[in-house]
Scaffold this motif. Structure first.
Motif, PDB file in Angstrom:
ATOM      1  N   ASP A  38      32.997  31.202  14.326  1.00  0.00           N
ATOM      2  CA  ASP A  38      31.852  30.779  13.531  1.00  0.00           C
ATOM      3  C   ASP A  38      30.786  31.878  13.494  1.00  0.00           C
ATOM      4  O   ASP A  38      30.258  32.246  14.541  1.00  0.00           O
ATOM      5  N   PRO A  39      30.445  32.425  12.321  1.00  0.00           N
ATOM      6  CA  PRO A  39      29.446  33.506  12.311  1.00  0.00           C
ATOM      7  C   PRO A  39      28.010  33.023  12.412  1.00  0.00           C
ATOM      8  O   PRO A  39      27.121  33.814  12.711  1.00  0.00           O
ATOM      9  N   LEU A  40      27.766  31.725  12.183  1.00  0.00           N
ATOM     10  CA  LEU A  40      26.374  31.264  12.122  1.00  0.00           C
ATOM     11  C   LEU A  40      25.672  31.297  13.481  1.00  0.00           C
ATOM     12  O   LEU A  40      24.558  31.837  13.574  1.00  0.00           O
ATOM     13  N   MET A  89      28.978  24.122   9.109  1.00  0.00           N
ATOM     14  CA  MET A  89      27.988  24.741   8.231  1.00  0.00           C
ATOM     15  C   MET A  89      28.441  26.091   7.723  1.00  0.00           C
ATOM     16  O   MET A  89      28.025  26.523   6.656  1.00  0.00           O
ATOM     17  N   ALA A  90      29.281  26.784   8.485  1.00  0.00           N
ATOM     18  CA  ALA A  90      29.578  28.171   8.136  1.00  0.00           C
ATOM     19  C   ALA A  90      30.675  28.281   7.104  1.00  0.00           C
ATOM     20  O   ALA A  90      30.995  29.376   6.675  1.00  0.00           O
ATOM     21  N   THR A 100      34.834  23.015  14.829  1.00  0.00           N
ATOM     22  CA  THR A 100      35.153  23.130  13.419  1.00  0.00           C
ATOM     23  C   THR A 100      34.009  23.836  12.715  1.00  0.00           C
ATOM     24  O   THR A 100      32.857  23.754  13.135  1.00  0.00           O
ATOM     25  N   LEU A 101      34.321  24.522  11.621  1.00  0.00           N
ATOM     26  CA  LEU A 101      33.297  25.219  10.860  1.00  0.00           C
ATOM     27  C   LEU A 101      32.621  24.203   9.958  1.00  0.00           C
ATOM     28  O   LEU A 101      33.109  23.913   8.876  1.00  0.00           O
ATOM     29  N   ILE A 125      36.363  29.707  18.446  1.00  0.00           N
ATOM     30  CA  ILE A 125      37.519  28.936  17.986  1.00  0.00           C
ATOM     31  C   ILE A 125      38.766  29.586  18.557  1.00  0.00           C
ATOM     32  O   ILE A 125      38.909  30.816  18.489  1.00  0.00           O
TER      33      ILE A 125
END
Lengths: 175, 112
Positions: free
Chosen positions: B67-69, A121-122, A118-119, B48
């Motif tokens: 997720d780009p981080l 922090m982003a 799951t996202l 994902i």
């Protein structure tokens, strides 16, 4: 998808084992290239094109540096006498393997399943990122805008490393 | 889950090489193998299912992005890995010019 990544990672493991056990140092360096370029394919499968571009450039430069160092030398790894410390380091690596396996099993059970993360922090980075940063590429937005000071620190590390390489290669050793 | 396991095995192969080999070039190769496995692990965490690469398309805004981080973190780490490898190679080439060998046992014996 997960199976494809596992197969490519298996090829990378074979390449890494060959690189560690090869007699000729040049073939060891080239087998290290198998690992690096396999990583590029993994990045492409994992939907990370920026990483793939950077990794293919960096891997090529690393290979050129390593080949230049190896070609300057006698190239073969000597196995002259049996190493008295060999058993010690084998035991040590088995011990470290056991400890790391324990912690890996603990930590991997707390991770999300592959592909179902799951996202956390982003989320704020993705919401309206194009309006905030003006960049259509979210990775570039994170690197140069939300985490710009980290990138400045990275540039500092790069300059320090380049200065270090120049200093090491220029000094004259004591005869 | 098998992708995480393969990634962990790759890390262990690098660790095994760094501990047991006695050749400086082999140790440098093992260190970069450990680096690669860490990069792969970060990229695996951010993936994902059904997601697309994190590049915004204004014509089609409703999409799942990966997720780009972690990708931004790995982007930084790859470049720093190049810098450290170059520095390691510079040290190794100095050692080779002074002692004429890559073997750390012989370098230890030559001391004094």
């Amino acid at each position: 998808m997960e199976i494809a990544i596992a197969i490519i990672t298996g090829l990378m493991i074979i390449g890494a084992l060959y690189a560690i056990h090869a007699k000729d140092l040049l073939s060891a360096v080239i087998a290290c290239g198998i690992v690096g370029y396999g990583l590029v394919i993994c990045f492409l499968l994992l939907k990370a094109p920026d990483l793939a571009i950077v990794q293919i450039v960096v891997e090529t430069i690393t290979l050129i540096i390593m080949v230049a160092v190896v070609l300057d030398s006698s190239r073969e790894e000597k196995f002259s006498k049996p190493d008295p410390q060999g058993y010690v380091s084998m035991t040590l690596s088995a011990l470290i393997l056991g400890v790391m396996l324990y912690f890996f099993i603990i930590s991997v059970s707390s991770l999300d399943e592959f592909g179902k993360s799951t996202l956390r922090m982003a989320g704020p980075y993705i919401e309206g990122a194009t309006e905030k940063t003006g960049s259509a590429n979210l990775v570039t937005g994170v690197v140069f805008d939300f985490r710009g000071y980290d990138t400045l620190g990275e540039a500092t590390v790069l300059v320090t490393a380049v200065l270090g390489v120049l200093t090491i290669l220029r000094i004259k050793g004591k005869k | 889950m098998i992708a995480y396991w393969m990634c962990f095995i790759l890390f262990l192969v690098g660790l095994y090489g760094a501990i047991t080999r006695r050749n400086l070039i082999k140790i440098a190769i093992s260190l970069s193998i450990m680096e690669f496995s860490t990069f792969l692990f970060f990229a695996l965490i951010g993936y994902i299912d059904g997601g697309v690469a994190p590049i915004v398309d204004p014509a089609d805004p409703v999409k799942i992005y990966v997720d780009p981080l972690p990708q931004a973190l790995v982007l930084t780490a790859i470049v720093i890995g190049l810098a450290t490898t170059a520095m390691l190679m510079a040290v190794i080439i100095r050692i080779y010019r002074k002692y004429g060998t890559f073997d750390i046992r012989e370098i230890k014996n030559l001391r004094g």
